[in-house]
Design an enzyme around this catalytic site. Sequence first.
Site, mmCIF file in Angstrom:
data_model
loop_
_atom_site.group_PDB
_atom_site.id
_atom_site.type_symbol
_atom_site.label_atom_id
_atom_site.label_comp_id
_atom_site.label_asym_id
_atom_site.label_seq_id
_atom_site.Cartn_x
_atom_site.Cartn_y
_atom_site.Cartn_z
ATOM 1 N N TYR A 143 0.814 -1.217 0.000
ATOM 2 C CA TYR A 143 0.000 0.000 0.000
ATOM 3 C C TYR A 143 0.849 1.270 0.000
ATOM 4 C CZ TYR A 143 -4.154 -2.869 0.840
ATOM 5 O OH TYR A 143 -5.162 -3.792 0.718
ATOM 6 N N LYS A 193 3.606 -14.998 5.384
ATOM 7 C CA LYS A 193 3.916 -15.944 4.313
ATOM 8 C C LYS A 193 5.426 -16.051 4.209
ATOM 9 C CE LYS A 193 2.547 -18.555 0.767
ATOM 10 N NZ LYS A 193 1.786 -19.813 0.946
ATOM 11 N N ASP A 230 -2.470 -18.289 3.723
ATOM 12 C CA ASP A 230 -3.469 -19.073 2.999
ATOM 13 C C ASP A 230 -4.108 -20.120 3.902
ATOM 14 O OD1 ASP A 230 -0.864 -20.005 2.972
ATOM 15 O OD2 ASP A 230 -1.018 -21.018 1.052
ATOM 16 N N ASP A 254 -6.209 -6.744 5.308
ATOM 17 C CA ASP A 254 -7.354 -6.257 4.540
ATOM 18 C C ASP A 254 -8.203 -7.427 4.056
ATOM 19 O OD1 ASP A 254 -9.065 -4.602 3.169
ATOM 20 O OD2 ASP A 254 -7.592 -3.901 1.713
ATOM 21 N N ASP A 258 -12.057 -8.731 5.667
ATOM 22 C CA ASP A 258 -13.231 -8.766 4.798
ATOM 23 C C ASP A 258 -13.802 -10.180 4.720
ATOM 24 O OD1 ASP A 258 -12.849 -6.100 4.335
ATOM 25 O OD2 ASP A 258 -12.865 -6.247 2.151
#
Length: 358
Positions: A143, A193, A230, A254, A258
Site C-alpha cells: 500500500y 507468508k 493461505d 485487509d 473482509d
Amino acid sequence: MFCTPIRRMATAARQSLKVGLIPADGIGKEVIPAARRVLEAIGSDIPKPEFVPLLAGWEVFVRSGTALPEETVDALRECDAALFGAVSSPTRRVTGYSSPIVALRKELDLYANVRPVASVAANPEEKPAVDLVVVRENTECLYVKQEQLVPTENGREARATRLITERASRRIGKMAFEIALGRPRKQVTIIHKSNVLSVTDGLFRETIRQIPFDSNGRYDSVKIEEQIVDSAVYRLFREPQIYDVMVAPNLYGDIISDAAAALVGSLGLVPSVNAGDNFVMGEPVHGSAPDIEGKGIANPIAAIRSAVLMLRHLGYTAGADRIDRAVDQVIREGQVLTPDLGGKSSTDDVLNAVLKKL
C-alpha cells in the site's frame, strides 16, 4: 464484542467532543449521518459532540482534481476524532488520483486498523460463536503505492515495491499484544507468508515474536501462535473459534478481515478503527456499494459500531456499552434488518430501532 480501549486518551478536560465527519462516496453519505444521530442520542455519557463536515473521495476528485483536500487534513488536526464513510476508488489507473483513506492513514500516522469481528449470540448470556480481532498494519506493505510500468522485449512489465520495516512491525505487534491483554483468551496469532517471502514477512514475523522478550514480562500471559496466510484463511472458515487476536501486514489484514465478515453475516455489520498514538478515526469495513447507493437500504450498523470503537479508544466506555447493547438487541430480535441480512428494512428503520433501544 471488542470492549477494551486501544489506547485511552485523556478525557477529563474535554467540555466538548469535536468529531470530523467524512462521508466521502456512495453509501458513506447514508451511514455516517446515522452514526452521528446515535452519538447525539447518548447524552451525558460523552461530552457535547460538535461535528465538523469534511470532504474527501472520488466525487471530490472529479470536481476539484484532488481526492483529499488540504483543508480536510488541517481540520482533522483540530478535531478529537473522526468518522470516515467509504470511498469509490476506481479499479483503473487515473492520473492524479490516490485513495484518500490511504493518504489519511499516512498523514495522521494511523498505523493500526483494528477490525473486531463478532457474532451476536441468540442468548445474551452465551458466548458468541465468532469473536476475534484483526489488527492490520496500516501504513506499509504494497500500500505504499510505489509501482512502475516499464516496456521490455516481452511486453510491458509491472513492478511494485513491498515495504516492511522493523519499526512499523513492532508498533503493530505491540498494539496486538495490548488488545490481547484485555481479552479473556489472551492469544495473538501472527499472519505471514515467510515460507515464501522470507525477507519481508520474515522481518514482520521475527519482530513481533521478539516483543515479549523486550517488554519486562508485560506480555508473559499472552500466548503467541502463527499461521501461514493461505492456511489462516482456510482455518478461519473451518474453525474461527481458534482465533483471538490476528495481527497481519497491510494486504493480508485487509483480505482476512473482509473474509471474516462472512462469518457474521455481512460486511454491513463489521466496524473498524484507524488508530495512532494521538488520533483515532472510525471507518466501517464495507465499501461505497454503488449498487445500492441512494436506495435507502444500506446497513448502518458497521458505521454505528465504528463510532463505538472510536468512543472506546477515547475512554468513553459507558456510552460505547450503551450503543453496543442497543445494536445487539436489534440484531438479536431480528425484526428490523436491512436486505444484506435477509430483511426488508431501510437504513432509517434500523437507525430508529437502535435509537429506540437507547
